[in-house]
Design an enzyme around this catalytic site. Sequence first.
Site, short mmCIF file in Angstrom:
data_model
loop_
_atom_site.label_atom_id
_atom_site.label_comp_id
_atom_site.label_asym_id
_atom_site.label_seq_id
_atom_site.Cartn_x
_atom_site.Cartn_y
_atom_site.Cartn_z
N ALA A 13 5.97 -2.07 0.50
CA ALA A 13 7.01 -2.08 1.55
C ALA A 13 7.63 -0.69 1.73
O ALA A 13 7.56 -0.10 2.80
CB ALA A 13 8.09 -3.11 1.21
N ALA A 14 8.23 -0.16 0.64
CA ALA A 14 8.92 1.14 0.76
C ALA A 14 7.93 2.25 1.08
O ALA A 14 8.22 3.15 1.89
CB ALA A 14 9.66 1.44 -0.55
N ARG A 24 6.18 10.58 11.53
CA ARG A 24 6.89 10.71 12.82
C ARG A 24 7.82 11.92 12.80
O ARG A 24 7.95 12.62 13.79
CB ARG A 24 7.72 9.44 13.09
CG ARG A 24 6.90 8.28 13.63
CD ARG A 24 7.78 7.27 14.36
NE ARG A 24 8.80 6.69 13.51
CZ ARG A 24 8.59 5.68 12.67
NH1 ARG A 24 7.38 5.15 12.56
NH2 ARG A 24 9.57 5.18 11.94
N GLU A 35 -2.22 3.84 -3.85
CA GLU A 35 -1.85 2.46 -4.18
C GLU A 35 -2.83 1.94 -5.24
O GLU A 35 -4.05 2.09 -5.10
CB GLU A 35 -1.89 1.60 -2.91
CG GLU A 35 -1.88 0.09 -3.13
CD GLU A 35 -0.70 -0.44 -3.97
OE1 GLU A 35 0.44 -0.08 -3.70
OE2 GLU A 35 -0.97 -1.22 -4.91
N ALA A 36 -2.27 1.34 -6.29
CA ALA A 36 -3.10 0.90 -7.41
C ALA A 36 -3.97 -0.31 -7.07
O ALA A 36 -5.06 -0.46 -7.63
CB ALA A 36 -2.20 0.59 -8.60
N SER A 41 0.68 -2.49 2.56
CA SER A 41 1.45 -3.08 3.65
C SER A 41 1.27 -4.61 3.72
O SER A 41 0.76 -5.14 4.70
CB SER A 41 0.99 -2.43 4.97
OG SER A 41 1.90 -2.68 5.98
N CYS A 45 6.83 -11.37 1.14
CA CYS A 45 7.95 -12.30 1.39
C CYS A 45 7.47 -13.56 2.10
O CYS A 45 8.10 -14.62 2.01
CB CYS A 45 9.04 -11.64 2.22
SG CYS A 45 9.56 -10.05 1.57
N ALA A 305 13.18 -6.52 0.21
CA ALA A 305 12.35 -5.77 1.17
C ALA A 305 13.21 -5.11 2.24
O ALA A 305 12.88 -4.03 2.74
CB ALA A 305 11.35 -6.72 1.82
N TRP A 438 35.52 -24.02 18.31
CA TRP A 438 36.00 -23.16 17.22
C TRP A 438 34.87 -23.03 16.22
O TRP A 438 34.57 -23.97 15.49
CB TRP A 438 37.24 -23.77 16.57
CG TRP A 438 38.46 -23.57 17.42
CD1 TRP A 438 38.91 -24.39 18.40
CD2 TRP A 438 39.33 -22.44 17.40
NE1 TRP A 438 40.01 -23.85 18.99
CE2 TRP A 438 40.32 -22.65 18.40
CE3 TRP A 438 39.40 -21.27 16.64
CZ2 TRP A 438 41.33 -21.74 18.66
CZ3 TRP A 438 40.41 -20.37 16.89
CH2 TRP A 438 41.36 -20.60 17.89
C1 LIG Z 1 7.55 -14.20 -3.21
C2 LIG Z 1 8.52 -13.14 -2.77
C3 LIG Z 1 9.36 -13.39 -1.69
C4 LIG Z 1 10.24 -12.40 -1.27
N1 LIG Z 1 11.07 -12.68 -0.20
C5 LIG Z 1 11.91 -11.72 0.24
C6 LIG Z 1 12.72 -11.94 1.40
O1 LIG Z 1 12.68 -13.01 2.02
N2 LIG Z 1 13.53 -10.94 1.81
C7 LIG Z 1 13.59 -9.72 1.17
O2 LIG Z 1 14.33 -8.83 1.61
N3 LIG Z 1 12.84 -9.49 0.06
C8 LIG Z 1 12.01 -10.45 -0.41
N4 LIG Z 1 11.24 -10.21 -1.53
C9 LIG Z 1 11.37 -8.92 -2.25
C10 LIG Z 1 10.48 -7.86 -1.62
O3 LIG Z 1 9.19 -8.34 -1.55
C11 LIG Z 1 10.53 -6.57 -2.43
O4 LIG Z 1 11.86 -6.13 -2.46
C12 LIG Z 1 9.64 -5.52 -1.80
O5 LIG Z 1 8.31 -5.89 -1.84
C13 LIG Z 1 9.83 -4.19 -2.52
O6 LIG Z 1 8.95 -3.27 -1.99
P1 LIG Z 1 8.52 -1.96 -2.79
O7 LIG Z 1 7.52 -1.29 -1.93
O8 LIG Z 1 9.73 -1.20 -3.21
O9 LIG Z 1 7.89 -2.48 -4.15
P2 LIG Z 1 6.67 -3.44 -4.48
O10 LIG Z 1 6.59 -4.53 -3.47
O11 LIG Z 1 6.81 -3.81 -5.91
O12 LIG Z 1 5.40 -2.50 -4.28
C14 LIG Z 1 5.14 -1.42 -5.12
C15 LIG Z 1 3.70 -1.03 -4.95
O13 LIG Z 1 3.45 0.12 -5.74
C16 LIG Z 1 2.20 -0.01 -6.38
N5 LIG Z 1 2.25 0.82 -7.59
C17 LIG Z 1 3.09 0.69 -8.64
N6 LIG Z 1 2.87 1.66 -9.56
C18 LIG Z 1 1.89 2.42 -9.05
C19 LIG Z 1 1.22 3.57 -9.54
N7 LIG Z 1 1.57 4.14 -10.68
N8 LIG Z 1 0.21 4.10 -8.79
C20 LIG Z 1 -0.13 3.54 -7.59
N9 LIG Z 1 0.48 2.44 -7.11
C21 LIG Z 1 1.46 1.89 -7.82
C22 LIG Z 1 2.10 -1.50 -6.67
O14 LIG Z 1 0.73 -1.88 -6.83
C23 LIG Z 1 2.72 -2.09 -5.43
O15 LIG Z 1 1.79 -2.33 -4.42
C24 LIG Z 1 10.32 -11.17 -1.96
C25 LIG Z 1 9.49 -10.93 -3.06
C26 LIG Z 1 8.60 -11.91 -3.45
C27 LIG Z 1 7.70 -11.62 -4.63
#
Ligand SMILES: Cc1cc2nc3c(=O)[nH]c(=O)nc-3n(C[C@H](O)[C@H](O)[C@H](O)COP(=O)(O)OP(=O)(O)OC[C@H]3O[C@@H](n4cnc5c(N)ncnc54)[C@H](O)[C@@H]3O)c2cc1C
Length: 454
Positions: A13-14, A24, A35-36, A41, A45, A305, A438
Amino acid sequence: MKQRQIIIVGGTAAGPSAAAKAKRTNPNAEITLFEATDTVSYGICESPYAISGVIEDENKLVIYSPEKLQEEKGITVKTLHQVEKIIPTKHKIIVRDLRNHTTGEYEYDKLILAVGSQPKRLNVDGEDGRNVFFLKSRENTVNILNYLKSETPKQAVIIGGGYIGMELAEALRLRGLDATMVHQFSLPMEGLEQETRERVLEELQNNGVHFVTNAKVEALQLDKTGKVKHVITNRGSFETDIVLLSLGVSPNIEIAKTAKIRIGQNGAILTDERQQTSIEDVYAAGDCCEVKNIVTGNPMYLPLASIASRAGRVAGENAAGGRATFKGALRAMAVKIFNLQVAQVGISSEEAKRYGFKVVTEQIHGPSRNELMPGSEDLTVKLIIDQRTKRLLGANLFSCCGAVLRANTLAVAIQHKMTIDDIARWDLIYAPPFAPLWDPILVAANKAKKKYEP
Ligand SMILES: Cc1cc2nc3c(=O)[nH]c(=O)nc-3n(C[C@H](O)[C@H](O)[C@H](O)COP(=O)(O)OP(=O)(O)OC[C@H]3O[C@@H](n4cnc5c(N)ncnc54)[C@H](O)[C@@H]3O)c2cc1C
């Protein structure tokens, strides 16, 4: 002239948000995302809804394939590449190609860590049983779906009663499984108000989820085939065909720690408002980071997310030469539990007290629509107010309909430090199919105001 090299680690996500925004902001920058896993993308959720079957095709959860991210956004994507080490003094990272286990070095001008979080484990015997699943990645989602299809389990035990546990309980019940939820406290969903948690429990039970309170899991007992057959707890033993662990997540901080990047008091990476870490030219965003709680002003760990994507954008813009800031988050979240919408914005009354606020609360029940209209349901609003300033600090709303989007209005009120006097004066919609004359929010604010009248 050498182009600015921006490297992003993590692609769920981030990371993709950061990459797209960086491109951009500075179309000349060369952006590489590592990505590991083999997926970037991904809509994790939405995965509970793919498991329930509400979303029929799991493939649709892939928002951008690596190829599409490359073609449409101009980002070089390297999947199955694990970043193992950051060498900040040399502006280099060491990366393992997981396909052939070779390592390589890559230079960066700016680095963004979007490495996210990992699911917490129980650390008990049997946790690696072949019918024990987490839900944190695409691989997990596919594994659960395959298992449900091939082994047609009848009974499930979900360990952990947070919001993902709720979504899993609903998904499995929709698929016709018996579901038992084992939770460490007497009510599900810590962090919500007591009344909300009681209503959540009622909703689970009304929908056939057996909720085991105050339970500590002691072991997962395997059968001869390597599958967990019984979940053993201090509150009894529960037979099962599948176990889902939803115990929350912890931030991935290992590579940051080794690079001596500062870790905050909540155990996640500390950044400033520009998402810059304590080390120059290294930014971080998402589940691996702490975030400032804009109600209390203190850092918190809130892996969502909604936060990851917005903070990722800020990191991307700044890494590309811009000047963006991320001011923090207030905790705006919602969950659907069968027929119930539950929303929380801001801080809870317990939290408010912990942070030294003297708290006034007001809870009302009102109709979600004009009561003569079909589908009008009882809606509960609880406001958490700072007694001294009358400022709204938080709110819980729950109902079968109309709770979540109403909560969004209160999220804005909290962000703008509005008082209950402000809210009581709001000009909100009245239209019988959607809202009563209301609105329950106005009723709650006006009732809270009365507490201040002589
Ligand atoms: C089932 C579920 C439902 C959810 N529902 C919601 C919701 O409704 N609303 C909401 O706001 N949030 C929700 N969330 C939370 C949300 O999914 C997370 O906050 C979000 O995915 C965080 O994104 P991120 O990219 O920071 O981290 P992550 O999603 O943890 O992604 C990190 C990525 O980095 C990769 N990575 C890690 N270390 C390395 C490395 N050393 N080298 C290369 N790649 C690496 C991992 O493989 C992973 O793909 C939900 C989460 C889950 C599991």
